[in-house]
Write an enzyme that holds these catalytic residues in place. Structure first.
Site, PDB file in Angstrom:
ATOM      1  N   SER A  41      -1.708   7.938  -6.209  1.00  0.00           N
ATOM      2  CA  SER A  41      -1.053   8.906  -5.340  1.00  0.00           C
ATOM      3  C   SER A  41       0.308   9.241  -5.932  1.00  0.00           C
ATOM      4  CB  SER A  41      -0.871   8.292  -3.943  1.00  0.00           C
ATOM      5  OG  SER A  41      -0.007   9.068  -3.139  1.00  0.00           O
ATOM      6  N   TYR A  46       0.870   1.621   1.959  1.00  0.00           N
ATOM      7  CA  TYR A  46       0.197   2.613   1.129  1.00  0.00           C
ATOM      8  C   TYR A  46       0.906   2.743  -0.213  1.00  0.00           C
ATOM      9  CZ  TYR A  46      -2.020   7.119  -0.026  1.00  0.00           C
ATOM     10  OH  TYR A  46      -2.724   8.138  -0.637  1.00  0.00           O
TER      11      TYR A  46
END
Length: 272
Positions: free
Chosen positions: A157, A170
């Site tokens: 990401s 995350y």
């Protein structure tokens, strides 16, 4: 006209919808056959959006088969290494080989740093980081034994290159995926297996559509940090196919000298 993935078989996690489905369809368009897995259920700690369903995975199958390609699709949890090995084995038995891997499955939970529960933190790490490790461990030995090289793509990401506030577990997991990519690339290189990480910015998926509206509320009193997510290109989020285009390149023979690379497709989010 020959496709860029003709004759290749690719294993994809989290393939029932969103980015995973986009990867499967785009690869099938280029001639690949697919082994697809998805848990096809909601995770109890993920309350901001629902999980994929068996019907979602069936739709991925329909789309791939509609392109004239073969697909083996099974429900599997990336936290279960034995199950992943079982599906990989079944896929190779049926489709004859394995050439590429996309470790895509992941979840997101947004909250302020002190609002995450221990279980939420563990679930994100177990799925987004340990699940990626499991995916490589279930597939890399098959590629090594086959002796023909291969390509592994780990979906990290923008938050795996640049800290993401209100997304602590995350970000931790996605930074971990970035490190996994470089380490696996180093050790698997002698087998001509390439490993790269892909770093999406804002993508129009079920996860993003449901989490983004919460960020303003979560950031109350610390709103300046939302600028972390700013990007250069107009628009709120990109179509998942934009990520799939890069995945096709990294899995194709066009990228045979590309490894240990972090490919940012984020509209400039990680530029500063």
């Amino acid at each position: 006209m020959a496709g860029r993935m003709d004759g290749k078989v690719v294993f994809i996690t989290g393939a029932a919808r969103g980015q995973g489905r986009a990867h499967a369809v785009r690869l099938a368009e280029e001639g690949a056959d697919i082994v697809a897995v998805d848990i096809c259920e909601s995770i109890p700690t993920v309350t901001q959006y629902g999980g994929a369903t068996p019907e979602d995975l069936e739709e991925t199958v329909r789309l791939v088969e509609g392109l004239g390609r073969r697909i083996v699709a099974e429900q599997a949890d990336v936290r279960d290494l034995a199950r992943l090995k079982e599906v990989v084995g079944a896929g190779v038995d049926r489709l004859g080989r394995l050439d590429g891997v996309v470790a895509n499955a992941g979840i997101g939970i947004s909250a302020a740093w002190d609002k995450f529960t221990e279980q939420e933190f563990r679930d994100v790490i177990d799925i987004n980081l340990v699940g990626v490790w499991n995916t490589v461990m279930a597939t890399a030995p098959v590629l090594v034994q086959a002796g023909g090289g291969g390509s592994i793509v780990l979906i990290s990401s923008a938050a795996g290159l640049k800290g993401g506030p209100f997304n602590l577990p995350y970000s931790a997991a996605k930074f971990g995926v970035t490190g996994l990519g470089k380490s696996f690339a180093a050790e698997l290189g002698k087998h001509r297996i390439r490993v790269n990480t892909v770093h999406p910015g804002p993508v129009d998926t079920e996860m993003a559509r449901h989490i983004m509206p919460y960020l303003g509320e979560i950031a109350a009193g610390n709103e300046a940090l939302l600028s972390t997510y700013a990007h250069f290109i107009p628009g709120d989020a990109m179509d998942p196919v934009e990520i799939a285009h890069a995945v096709v390149y990294l899995l194709s023979d066009e990228s045979k000298w590309t490894t240990a690379t972090a490919v940012a497709i984020d509209g400039g989010v990680t530029a500063f």
